[in-house]
Design a protein around this motif. Structure first.
Motif, PDB file in Angstrom:
ATOM      1  N   ILE A  11       0.584  -0.797   0.068  1.00 38.84           N
ATOM      2  CA  ILE A  11       0.389   0.132  -0.052  1.00 38.84           C
ATOM      3  C   ILE A  11       0.857   1.406   0.372  1.00 38.84           C
ATOM      4  CG2 ILE A  11      -2.099  -1.010   1.148  1.00 38.84           C
ATOM      5  CD1 ILE A  11      -1.203   0.401   3.715  1.00 38.84           C
ATOM      6  N   GLN A  12       0.113   2.609  -0.102  1.00 38.32           N
ATOM      7  CA  GLN A  12       0.949   3.638  -0.618  1.00 38.32           C
ATOM      8  C   GLN A  12       0.176   4.519   0.581  1.00 38.32           C
ATOM      9  OE1 GLN A  12       3.309   4.067  -2.897  1.00 38.32           O
ATOM     10  NE2 GLN A  12       3.913   6.173  -2.348  1.00 38.32           N
ATOM     11  N   VAL A  13       1.117   4.931   2.038  1.00 33.93           N
ATOM     12  CA  VAL A  13       0.727   5.963   2.552  1.00 33.93           C
ATOM     13  C   VAL A  13       1.972   7.290   2.420  1.00 33.93           C
ATOM     14  CG1 VAL A  13       0.699   6.544   5.411  1.00 33.93           C
ATOM     15  CG2 VAL A  13       0.139   3.498   4.488  1.00 33.93           C
ATOM     16  N   HIS A  14       1.121   7.992   2.203  1.00 30.76           N
ATOM     17  CA  HIS A  14       1.412   9.317   2.075  1.00 30.76           C
ATOM     18  C   HIS A  14       2.824   9.235   0.533  1.00 30.76           C
ATOM     19  CE1 HIS A  14       2.334  13.442   2.401  1.00 30.76           C
ATOM     20  NE2 HIS A  14       3.823  13.369   2.343  1.00 30.76           N
ATOM     21  N   ASP A  15       4.120   9.400   1.044  1.00 34.97           N
ATOM     22  CA  ASP A  15       4.866   9.358  -0.601  1.00 34.97           C
ATOM     23  C   ASP A  15       6.079   8.023   0.100  1.00 34.97           C
ATOM     24  OD1 ASP A  15       6.237   9.619   1.851  1.00 34.97           O
ATOM     25  OD2 ASP A  15       7.407  11.823   0.656  1.00 34.97           O
ATOM     26  N   TYR A  81       7.678  12.714  16.650  1.00 35.49           N
ATOM     27  CA  TYR A  81       7.958  12.943  14.979  1.00 35.49           C
ATOM     28  C   TYR A  81       7.481  13.533  14.764  1.00 35.49           C
ATOM     29  CZ  TYR A  81      10.209   8.077  15.052  1.00 35.49           C
ATOM     30  OH  TYR A  81      10.636   6.928  15.176  1.00 35.49           O
ATOM     31  N   ARG A  82       7.742  14.505  13.692  1.00 39.52           N
ATOM     32  CA  ARG A  82       7.196  15.643  13.419  1.00 39.52           C
ATOM     33  C   ARG A  82       7.561  15.733  11.573  1.00 39.52           C
ATOM     34  NH1 ARG A  82       3.947  17.807  16.793  1.00 39.52           N
ATOM     35  NH2 ARG A  82       4.613  19.357  17.243  1.00 39.52           N
ATOM     36  N   ASP A  83       6.219  14.741  11.217  1.00 35.24           N
ATOM     37  CA  ASP A  83       5.909  14.186   9.786  1.00 35.24           C
ATOM     38  C   ASP A  83       7.344  13.195   9.522  1.00 35.24           C
ATOM     39  OD1 ASP A  83       3.485  15.416  10.128  1.00 35.24           O
ATOM     40  OD2 ASP A  83       4.197  17.493   9.189  1.00 35.24           O
ATOM     41  N   ASP A 169       1.146   6.401  12.925  1.00 31.47           N
ATOM     42  CA  ASP A 169       1.226   7.501  11.365  1.00 31.47           C
ATOM     43  C   ASP A 169       2.544   7.445  10.693  1.00 31.47           C
ATOM     44  OD1 ASP A 169       2.348   9.106  13.494  1.00 31.47           O
ATOM     45  OD2 ASP A 169       2.251  10.739  11.727  1.00 31.47           O
ATOM     46  N   TYR A 170       2.619   8.002   9.589  1.00 33.17           N
ATOM     47  CA  TYR A 170       3.363   8.661   8.721  1.00 33.17           C
ATOM     48  C   TYR A 170       3.068   9.582   8.319  1.00 33.17           C
ATOM     49  CZ  TYR A 170       6.643   9.449   4.862  1.00 33.17           C
ATOM     50  OH  TYR A 170       7.487   9.906   4.210  1.00 33.17           O
ATOM     51  N   ALA A 171       3.856  10.210   8.790  1.00 32.40           N
ATOM     52  CA  ALA A 171       3.448  12.467   8.096  1.00 32.40           C
ATOM     53  C   ALA A 171       2.065  12.657   8.212  1.00 32.40           C
ATOM     54  CB  ALA A 171       4.291  12.216   6.690  1.00 32.40           C
ATOM     55  N   GLY A 172       1.148  12.159   9.334  1.00 29.90           N
ATOM     56  CA  GLY A 172      -0.157  12.110   9.178  1.00 29.90           C
ATOM     57  C   GLY A 172      -1.164  11.347   8.987  1.00 29.90           C
ATOM     58  N   HIS A 173      -0.312   9.724   8.355  1.00 30.23           N
ATOM     59  CA  HIS A 173      -1.282   9.538   7.127  1.00 30.23           C
ATOM     60  C   HIS A 173      -1.312   7.827   8.115  1.00 30.23           C
ATOM     61  CE1 HIS A 173      -2.138  11.712   4.119  1.00 30.23           C
ATOM     62  NE2 HIS A 173      -0.660  12.470   4.696  1.00 30.23           N
ATOM     63  N   ILE A 182       4.627  -2.370   7.749  1.00 32.79           N
ATOM     64  CA  ILE A 182       6.155  -1.476   8.062  1.00 32.79           C
ATOM     65  C   ILE A 182       6.872  -1.296   6.087  1.00 32.79           C
ATOM     66  CG2 ILE A 182       7.388  -4.152   7.078  1.00 32.79           C
ATOM     67  CD1 ILE A 182       8.715  -2.999   9.371  1.00 32.79           C
ATOM     68  N   VAL A 183       7.287  -0.345   5.886  1.00 35.25           N
ATOM     69  CA  VAL A 183       8.007   1.019   5.048  1.00 35.25           C
ATOM     70  C   VAL A 183       8.526  -0.624   4.553  1.00 35.25           C
ATOM     71  CG1 VAL A 183      10.282   1.107   6.047  1.00 35.25           C
ATOM     72  CG2 VAL A 183       8.988   2.715   4.160  1.00 35.25           C
ATOM     73  N   ASP A 184       8.740  -0.470   2.991  1.00 36.25           N
ATOM     74  CA  ASP A 184       9.133  -1.254   2.483  1.00 36.25           C
ATOM     75  C   ASP A 184      10.057  -0.872   1.253  1.00 36.25           C
ATOM     76  OD1 ASP A 184       8.860  -4.249   0.653  1.00 36.25           O
ATOM     77  OD2 ASP A 184       8.211  -2.614  -0.997  1.00 36.25           O
ATOM     78  N   ASP A 185      11.325  -1.301   1.931  1.00 40.50           N
ATOM     79  CA  ASP A 185      12.660  -0.101   1.576  1.00 40.50           C
ATOM     80  C   ASP A 185      12.860  -0.859  -0.240  1.00 40.50           C
ATOM     81  OD1 ASP A 185      14.063  -0.387   4.814  1.00 40.50           O
ATOM     82  OD2 ASP A 185      13.653   1.210   3.435  1.00 40.50           O
TER      83      ASP A 185
END
Ligand code: IMP
Ligand code: MG
Length: 189
Positions: A11-15, A81-83, A169-173, A182-185
């Motif tokens: 999935i795409q969350v923000h960018d 954390y800030r965005d 969240d990631y950047a509020g999303h 989990i982030v897909d490197d």
């Protein structure tokens, strides 16, 4: 439509792109484990849940409904954390600490990364003379905080990679996702 981590899809969350990490049913089992331990350790006490917003909101909602003692609820906004995906190292307590004098406080946190947020919070709480303070975190990243932090109840220890969903969240999303991703490197450089 909500997506489930049962699916192999990304999935795409923000960018950024995320892949399935902890399924919804596994998350619920982690919450049950934490609730069972709190029910055992604080049986017969009145407990004040202090929920660290915004990330712990979903965890707290599920956790509190499995507690068997009298429960009162307080919330506090704190963020380091800030965005972004890395901590600023600066903790911003955005509210006045609620009155917890003489109470058995369980701080409810989504995830402990560097431990900075929790360390600051515990320090602040101490000056309000609670009867006891314990910490319940759904997730913990021991490789980052190196154990230098009090965590009484933890759903699962994970590696240092960035996760979203189930309140986080990631950047509020992505807070609304019902499982943890989990982030897909592989796809993001
Ligand atoms: P710490 O102060 O470095 O321990 O950071 C804790 C806070 O950062 C948590 O309350 C979360 O809100 C946020 N955080 C840490 N790791 C993650 C992550 O992997 N995904 C989303 N939020 C995170
Ligand atoms: Mg948080």
């Amino acid at each position: 439509m909500s997506r489930s981590a049962n699916s192999e899809s990304l999935i795409q969350v923000h960018d950024r792109t995320f892949r399935p990490y902890i399924r919804r049913d596994e998350v619920m089992e982690m919450v049950r484990d934490v609730a069972t331990q709190i029910n055992r350790d604080l049986a017969g006490q009145e407990v004040t849940l202090l929920v660290v917003l915004k990330g712990a909101l979903v965890f707290a909602a599920d956790l509190m409904r499995q507690l068997q003692m009298p429960v009162t609820l307080e919330v506090l906004r704190a963020s380091s954390y800030r965005d972004a995906m890395s901590s600023t190292g600066t903790v911003i307590l955005e509210d006045v600490v609620p009155d917890v004098v003489g109470r058995h406080v369980v701080v409810v946190e989504d995830i402990i990364d560097s431990g900075t947020t929790m360390r600051e919070l515990i320090k602040h709480l101490g000056s309000y003379r609670p009867a006891s303070v314990s910490v319940a975190a759904l997730l913990s990243k021991p490789d980052v905080h190196q154990g230098g932090i009090q965590i009484d109840y933890v759903g699962r220890e994970i590696a240092r990679d960035f996760v979203v969903g189930y309140g986080m969240d990631y950047a509020g999303h992505g807070r609304h996702l019902d499982a943890i991703w989990i982030v897909d490197d592989a796809l993001d450089t």
